[in-house]
Design an enzyme around this catalytic site. Structure first.
Site, PDB file in Angstrom:
ATOM      1  N   TYR A 145      31.895  41.280  28.653  1.00 22.16           N
ATOM      2  CA  TYR A 145      32.877  40.536  29.704  1.00 22.16           C
ATOM      3  C   TYR A 145      34.016  41.067  29.551  1.00 22.16           C
ATOM      4  CZ  TYR A 145      33.372  39.220  34.810  1.00 22.16           C
ATOM      5  OH  TYR A 145      34.080  39.723  35.939  1.00 22.16           O
ATOM      6  N   GLY A 148      34.908  44.099  27.752  1.00 22.10           N
ATOM      7  CA  GLY A 148      34.637  45.058  28.781  1.00 22.10           C
ATOM      8  C   GLY A 148      35.678  46.083  29.206  1.00 22.10           C
ATOM      9  N   LYS A 149      36.124  43.970  30.347  1.00 25.60           N
ATOM     10  CA  LYS A 149      37.444  44.196  31.604  1.00 25.60           C
ATOM     11  C   LYS A 149      38.899  44.478  30.376  1.00 25.60           C
ATOM     12  CE  LYS A 149      34.509  43.364  35.205  1.00 25.60           C
ATOM     13  NZ  LYS A 149      34.942  44.163  36.491  1.00 25.60           N
ATOM     14  N   ASN A 174      38.591  32.148  39.429  1.00 23.66           N
ATOM     15  CA  ASN A 174      36.948  31.822  40.576  1.00 23.66           C
ATOM     16  C   ASN A 174      37.613  32.065  42.178  1.00 23.66           C
ATOM     17  OD1 ASN A 174      37.363  30.882  37.189  1.00 23.66           O
ATOM     18  ND2 ASN A 174      35.369  30.308  37.858  1.00 23.66           N
ATOM     19  N   PHE A 191      26.148  23.651  41.779  1.00 21.21           N
ATOM     20  CA  PHE A 191      26.060  22.570  42.145  1.00 21.21           C
ATOM     21  C   PHE A 191      25.868  22.052  43.633  1.00 21.21           C
ATOM     22  CE2 PHE A 191      30.539  21.608  39.670  1.00 21.21           C
ATOM     23  CZ  PHE A 191      29.921  20.942  37.983  1.00 21.21           C
ATOM     24  N   GLY A 207      33.749  17.677  31.804  1.00 21.81           N
ATOM     25  CA  GLY A 207      34.449  18.420  32.321  1.00 21.81           C
ATOM     26  C   GLY A 207      35.537  18.148  32.772  1.00 21.81           C
ATOM     27  N   ARG A 211      39.212  24.956  36.539  1.00 25.44           N
ATOM     28  CA  ARG A 211      39.501  25.735  37.013  1.00 25.44           C
ATOM     29  C   ARG A 211      40.160  26.004  38.891  1.00 25.44           C
ATOM     30  NH1 ARG A 211      36.953  26.709  33.106  1.00 25.44           N
ATOM     31  NH2 ARG A 211      36.080  28.260  32.341  1.00 25.44           N
ATOM     32  N   ASP A 273      33.733  28.777  26.144  1.00 24.02           N
ATOM     33  CA  ASP A 273      33.598  28.682  27.776  1.00 24.02           C
ATOM     34  C   ASP A 273      34.951  28.211  27.893  1.00 24.02           C
ATOM     35  OD1 ASP A 273      32.616  28.316  30.430  1.00 24.02           O
ATOM     36  OD2 ASP A 273      33.661  25.884  30.536  1.00 24.02           O
TER      37      ASP A 273
END
Length: 313
Positions: A145, A148-149, A174, A191, A207, A211, A273
């Site tokens: 991804y 690719g982008k 997001n 969530f 946590g 974002r 991540d």
């Protein structure tokens, strides 16, 4: 009135864009192969006299005439979807972009590529401005991804320089709102669905990763302003909400808004991540008539939660 092609138009953002374009009086052709798009998202549009749906995979060439604008959204966008078949994701990004650019050139149409904040990878610059080249693992599980982008952006600017195709490139951060796939695997939908079903909220890592969440209506406004901007402004431009939240804060807000007995369950953080993600939107504010998001996360979650409740019933 314009004739506009929206690839990936049966997806979450694509369907919202189709509605807005129709509201503004345009003829809209929605192309989607329904790999992640859903007919439920556009069922209210199928009877509209200025709307047409065509099932097609843009990995294959597409023939269409009389187009004024092309919005290219066709690509799996959530980690579970784009990691399901990484080679398919790369083909969607690269072959799909080439075919849409060829179509734009043939029609002398303006084309917008929907890129992503994922091009910045796990950023070492915060917040992320458009001039930052990113920190991407080219062989990681997210690379299909991310890379690719990034390649799709390269193709846009090469077609612009070599063939004079009018391009617009946006990098979306997001986004959430009604119409999201309840099972798409993104953090907001995960969530909310877990809370509504009385399950514990699955939080990866501790946590503390952050974002920035943009309500879909704010995003669509930015998209249209970008397409309407002058031909000399090609982007890329960040579109997102610069208000930053930790994932733990998001989980706490949803637990507060969805009463029940759900708790937070911590699990190991997935590979690659990003730890932080926040857009610098100063370029968008300068070039897009002062555009900025207006819907707060709490206000946007109200209709989003109501939508997911209807999905469960």
């Amino acid at each position: 009135m314009k004739r506009i092609l929206v690839t990936g138009g049966a997806g979450f953002i694509g369907s919202h864009l189709c509605r807005r374009l129709l509201k503004d009086g345009n003829d809209v052709v929605c192309v989607d192969n329904l790999y992640t798009g859903r007919m439920e998202n556009i069922e209210g549009l199928m009877e509209h006299r200025q709307f047409a749906f065509r099932k097609h995979n843009i990995i294959e060439p597409l023939q269409m005439d009389g187009l004024d604008e092309i919005y290219n959204l066709a690509c799996p966008a959530s980690p579970p979807h784009y990691q399901k078949s990484p080679t398919y994701t790369t083909k969607s990004c690269v072959l799909g972009m080439m075919h849409m650019l060829e179509l734009a050139a043939k029609n002398h149409a303006k084309i917008m590529q929907f890129s992503t904040s994922e091009v910045y990878g796990n950023p070492k610059v915060h917040p992320q401005p458009e001039g930052y080249w990113g920190n991407v693992n080219p062989i990681g599980i997210r690379a299909c991804y991310d890379e690719g982008k990034r390649c799709a952006e390269t193709l846009c600017f090469d077609y612009h320089r070599e063939f004079g195709v009018q391009v617009k490139v946006i990098r979306i951060f997001n986004t959430y709102g009604p119409g999201m796939d309840p099972l798409d695997g993104r953090v907001v939908s995960n969530f909310i669905m877990q809370a509504l079903q009385g399950k514990d909220l699955t939080l990866y890592g501790d946590g503390s990763q952050t974002r920035s969440f943009c309500y879909v209506d704010d995003l669509v406004e930015g998209i249209l302003r970008m397409m309407a901007s002058g031909d000399t402004f090609t982007g890329p431009v960040n579109l997102g909400n610069p208000t930053e939240f930790t994932i733990r804060e998001l989980a706490g807000m949803i637990l507060e808004m969805v009463p029940g007995n759900s708790k937070i369950q911590y699990q190991e953080l997935p590979a690659d991540d990003p730890i932080k993600r926040k857009p610098d939107i100063s370029l968008a504010q300068k070039e897009l008539g002062g555009w900025k998001p207006h819907v707060s996360l709490r206000d946007g979650l109200v209709p989003t939660i109501a939508y997911f409740k209807r999905c469960i019933l």
